[in-house]
Design an enzyme around this catalytic site. Sequence first.
Site, PDB file in Angstrom:
ATOM      1  CG  ASP A  55      58.521  12.547   1.803  1.00 43.20           C
ATOM      2  OD1 ASP A  55      57.760  11.570   1.965  1.00 43.20           O
ATOM      3  OD2 ASP A  55      58.316  13.428   0.949  1.00 43.20           O
ATOM      4  CG  ASP A  88      54.520   7.683  -5.959  1.00 41.07           C
ATOM      5  OD1 ASP A  88      53.839   7.930  -4.950  1.00 41.07           O
ATOM      6  OD2 ASP A  88      55.677   7.241  -5.902  1.00 41.07           O
TER       7      ASP A  88
END
EC number: 4.3.2.10
Length: 255
Positions: free
Chosen positions: A130, A11
């Site tokens: 997600d 990330d």
Amino acid sequence: MLTKRIIACLDVKDGRVVKGTQFKNHKDMGDIIELARYYSQNGIDELVFYDIAASARKERISREWVSEVAKNINIPFCVAGGIKSEEDAAELLANGADKISINSPALNDPSLITRLAKSFGVQCVVVGIDSFKDENGNLKVFQYTGDEKTSKHSGKSTLEWVKEVQDLGAGEIVLNMMNQDGVKNGYDLEQLKAVYKICKVPLIASGGAGKMEHFLEAFKLGIDGALAASVFHQKLIDIKELKIYLKNQGLSIRI
């Protein structure tokens, strides 16, 4: 038997690699290029870079670090975050990315999946989903999850969206199981099983890996790849040892 892939997720926020828990409270993990090089040298099969702020802030991914990563590693890598057009994707691929992944922009403009697949081939187009499991067990697709302030339910159910993105031309799906993210107690096998059942393209599990057995449990369902971050960044699991363990369990793994 197709070779199973072990994937590290990095990330990226403000030019650094970070990691949170359940998509919150991100901590600094280090330099993008150094970590990419480390993984490339230590047996990881593939890297995924998520610019977690790009979509939420409506920014573009920095082409500079993408280009630097390409010069420093010799394994495939995928880039995600704020890719809203064929031009965005073309630039990232031209700078060395092997695949591009779209998430929130695909929810806003589903035709983007089809346009990217036509322009660059389905093998280049990954859709990240997600998925949040509510207290009643309903699976909901969230978007703009890179920032707690912007994260919200998209209005779509996970299983509906999985079917839809395949029809639109997704070449691969990464299922990010939000409830499991960073907590290291295993992938949500029930959710994985439900998604795998309707998946005709390669499926990558993300969220929950804490020990080697968790990877094995997920792969036994038939999925193509398992993605992890915390356990690799914190060196809680050695990548080469993990691969030997999985191979000894009868899986097809690249050592």
